[in-house]
Every structure is written in structure tokens, then in C-alpha cells.
Design a protein around this motif. Structure first.
Motif, PDB file in Angstrom:
ATOM      1  N   ILE A 134       0.895  -1.236  -0.053  1.00  0.00           N
ATOM      2  CA  ILE A 134      -0.058   0.089  -0.122  1.00  0.00           C
ATOM      3  C   ILE A 134       0.874   1.282   0.075  1.00  0.00           C
ATOM      4  O   ILE A 134       0.493   2.117  -0.880  1.00  0.00           O
ATOM      5  CB  ILE A 134      -0.901  -0.072   1.218  1.00  0.00           C
ATOM      6  N   LEU A 135       1.917   1.099   0.832  1.00  0.00           N
ATOM      7  CA  LEU A 135       2.879   2.255   0.772  1.00  0.00           C
ATOM      8  C   LEU A 135       3.472   2.410  -0.461  1.00  0.00           C
ATOM      9  O   LEU A 135       3.606   3.671  -0.932  1.00  0.00           O
ATOM     10  CB  LEU A 135       3.972   2.056   1.912  1.00  0.00           C
ATOM     11  N   ALA A 138       1.367   4.014  -3.010  1.00  0.00           N
ATOM     12  CA  ALA A 138       1.048   5.777  -2.814  1.00  0.00           C
ATOM     13  C   ALA A 138       2.166   6.320  -3.310  1.00  0.00           C
ATOM     14  O   ALA A 138       2.071   7.552  -4.002  1.00  0.00           O
ATOM     15  CB  ALA A 138       0.979   5.839  -1.430  1.00  0.00           C
ATOM     16  N   TYR A 141       2.064   6.569  -7.043  1.00  0.00           N
ATOM     17  CA  TYR A 141       1.239   7.440  -7.528  1.00  0.00           C
ATOM     18  C   TYR A 141       1.932   8.824  -7.475  1.00  0.00           C
ATOM     19  O   TYR A 141       1.403   9.673  -8.373  1.00  0.00           O
ATOM     20  CB  TYR A 141       0.016   7.584  -6.688  1.00  0.00           C
ATOM     21  N   GLY A 275       7.223  10.807  -3.357  1.00  0.00           N
ATOM     22  CA  GLY A 275       7.039   9.324  -4.104  1.00  0.00           C
ATOM     23  C   GLY A 275       8.244   8.504  -3.767  1.00  0.00           C
ATOM     24  O   GLY A 275       8.097   7.228  -3.168  1.00  0.00           O
ATOM     25  N   LEU A 278       8.486   7.468  -0.126  1.00  0.00           N
ATOM     26  CA  LEU A 278       7.572   6.550   0.312  1.00  0.00           C
ATOM     27  C   LEU A 278       7.870   5.135  -0.243  1.00  0.00           C
ATOM     28  O   LEU A 278       7.672   4.211   0.473  1.00  0.00           O
ATOM     29  CB  LEU A 278       6.349   6.998  -0.414  1.00  0.00           C
TER      30      LEU A 278
END
Length: 300
Positions: A134-135, A138, A141, A275, A278
Motif C-alpha cells: 500500500i505504501l 502511494a 502515485y 514518491g 515512500l
């Protein structure tokens, strides 16, 4: 995961990320099937001397084991070659109908597909890896999407590409502990290149002059991105959770942005920096040992 395996996968992601420059330049001269076909054949041929050298250095295998390994080698190499051809072709077609940012983001969806498909193959994926996925999503994205997200024809091709790349990773996970990585890598490139030939002549008009003009991009993409990086992927993935491997390989998006910043002088925006941070955080989280791993290490 052993540090050696992690290093190989990170180096794979680095080579893939920096190879985007060679791929984009090469597409100025050649069609997607011609570029993929020629670079795959170059990658396969480049590995033949390596196989010969390794065979000379390590020539101690039992006939029964060798026969069984040969069968696994052929099945694994051909399967990987077919999947690699399908994935790279879908990616090249999809890129023509969408932006580079969306292409990078959607292609990296294999970090979600791999653990999901792994459930059906009884591959255990803990909460830590799911959190890292999930990280990483993100981070991707922020790294890749700079405009309003809409679904177009090219995006569908790229989603299919991500799914096929997921299957490619899982097939490597199955066969890599059973066979020699360099040999399987060589077979997959030769298969990918051979499958590309009919599409190359039916759908495109390859010219020797254009291939010569694209010589340097083809050599970089063929020898390094194919011959070296995909071989490192096969060897590095050996006995590694495919979900964690896919997370590390997704760092290619970070490296492509960082390479543009360092080599080409492209500006790295605050959004892209977030980005990258993360995604690196996701990789570190996935690498942190569990309690069971710590206990096993103490017992050893």
C-alpha cells in the motif's frame, strides 16, 4: 532475505530504471516488435559465453539430476520467454496511447497482483508486506501521476501487461530454485526474440539501416537490461518471497526518475521526491525481520 539477493534485485531495478532512456531513444528508429525482438536476441546471445564459462568452472552434476534439471530448464525458459514477449509487447502498445507517468504507475501494479495471485498458490504474505504494498502504491502515485487519472485504451493494455509481469515473477519464483539462472535467462530471451520475428515482419517494416542507427540503445537494452538485469532477477529471486521481490523490482520507477535528474538534468519535483521516499520506506519495511526470523537467527 539474504543481503546478496536484495542487492541483486535492487541492481536489477536500477538497470531497468536507467534503461528507459535507451528504450525511448530506440523507439525513435524502430517499431516496438522490432526493438523488443532484436534486443531480446542480443540479450540471449550475450549470455552464451557466460554459460560456457560457468560450465567450465562447475562441471559436477549427476546424470539423473542433470536430466531432470534440463526438463525444468526448458519448461521454465520457454514459459518465461512467452510471458516476457506478451508483457513487453503489451507495454509498448499501451505506451503509445497514454502518458509515460501513467504507464509507469500502471505497469508497477504487479506489486499488487503478485501477492494476490500468491494467495491462490498458497504463498504466505504477512501484514507487513501488505502494508509495504500500500505504501509503495502511494509512492508510485506521487512519482508517476501528474494529471487527472482517467482510464483509456492504453491503460487497459498496461493493466494486462502488469498482470502478465506478475505471472512472469511467479514462474521465476517456481523454477529459479530448480535450474541455473543464467541458462534459463538465455532461453527466455531467445524464445522472446524468436516469437517477435513474425510480428516484426507482418506488422512493421524493419530496415537494417534503422537497426544500425539504434545500435547503442539496442546494445544497452539488450546486454544490460536483458542479459544482465533479467539474469540477476532470476538468480536474486531464488528462495525469496515473490511479493517482496516485486516490491524491490518496482524501485525501477524511482531509479528512472533519479537517473533523469542526475544524468539528464531533469528537475525532481517535491511530489516526485515524496514518491521516492515512500517507495524506499516500503522496501525497508518489507525487509525488516519478523519475530520468528529473529528467534531463528538466535537459535542458529
Amino acid at each position: 532475505m539474504r543481503p546478496k539477493n536484495a542487492f541483486m534485485l535492487i541492481l536489477t531495478a536500477f538497470i531497468w530504471g536507467t534503461a528507459f532512456v535507451a528504450q525511448s531513444v530506440g523507439m525513435d528508429y524502430l517499431g516496438p516488435f522490432t526493438f523488443n525482438g532484436v534486443r531480446s536476441l542480443i540479450g540471449g546471445v550475450a549470455l552464451i559465453p557466460c554459460i560456457w564459462l560457468l560450465q567450465k568452472l562447475n562441471d559436477k552434476s549427476e546424470p539423473v539430476t542433470e536430466e531432470r534439471n534440463r526438463k525444468d530448464l526448458l519448461i521454465g525458459g520457454i514459459s518465461c520467454g512467452v510471458l516476457l514477449f506478451a508483457a513487453s509487447s503489451l507495454q509498448q502498445v499501451g505506451i503509445q496511447y497514454t502518458t509515460a507517468g501513467k504507464a509507469g504507475f500502471i505497469t508497477a501494479f504487479y506489486i499488487v497482483f503478485v501477492p494476490v495471485l500468491g494467495i491462490f498458490l498458497e504463498k504466505k504474505t504477512g501484514w507487513k508486506v501488505w502494508t509495504a504494498v500500500i505504501l509503495a502504491l502511494a509512492g508510485l502515485y506521487f512519482l508517476c501521476i501528474t494529471e487527472r487519472f482517467t482510464i483509456g485504451k492504453g491503460d487497459i493494455f498496461l493493466f494486462a501487461c502488469a498482470l502478465v509481469f506478475s505471472l512472469h515473477i511467479l514462474v521465476i519464483d517456481y523454477f529459479s530454485p530448480k535450474v541455473e539462472g543464467v541458462k534459463m535467462s538465455c532461453i527466455q530471451f531467445l524464445v522472446c526474440g524468436i516469437i517477435s520475428l513474425p510480428f516484426m515482419f507482418l506488422l512493421e517494416t524493419p530496415r537494417m539501416g534503422a537497426i544500425v542507427d539504434a545500435a547503442w540503445p539496442l546494445l544497452y537494452a539488450g546486454v544490460l537490461s536483458c542479459g544482465v538485469a533479467y539474469t540477476l532477477q532470476i538468480i536474486g529471486q531464488k528462495n525469496v518471497n515473490p511479493a517482496i521481490a516485486s516490491l524491490i523490482l518496482s524501485l525501477e520507477s524511482c531509479f528512472s526518475v533519479l537517473a533523469g535528474w542526475v544524468i539528464l538534468g531533469e528537475k525532481l519535483s517535491v511530489r516526485e521526491s515524496i514518491g521516492c521516499i515512500l517507495m524506499f520506506a516500503a522496501i525497508i519495511l518489507a525487509q525488516l525481520p519478523d519475530k520468528k526470523d529473529k528467534e531463528m537467527a538466535k537459535n542458529e
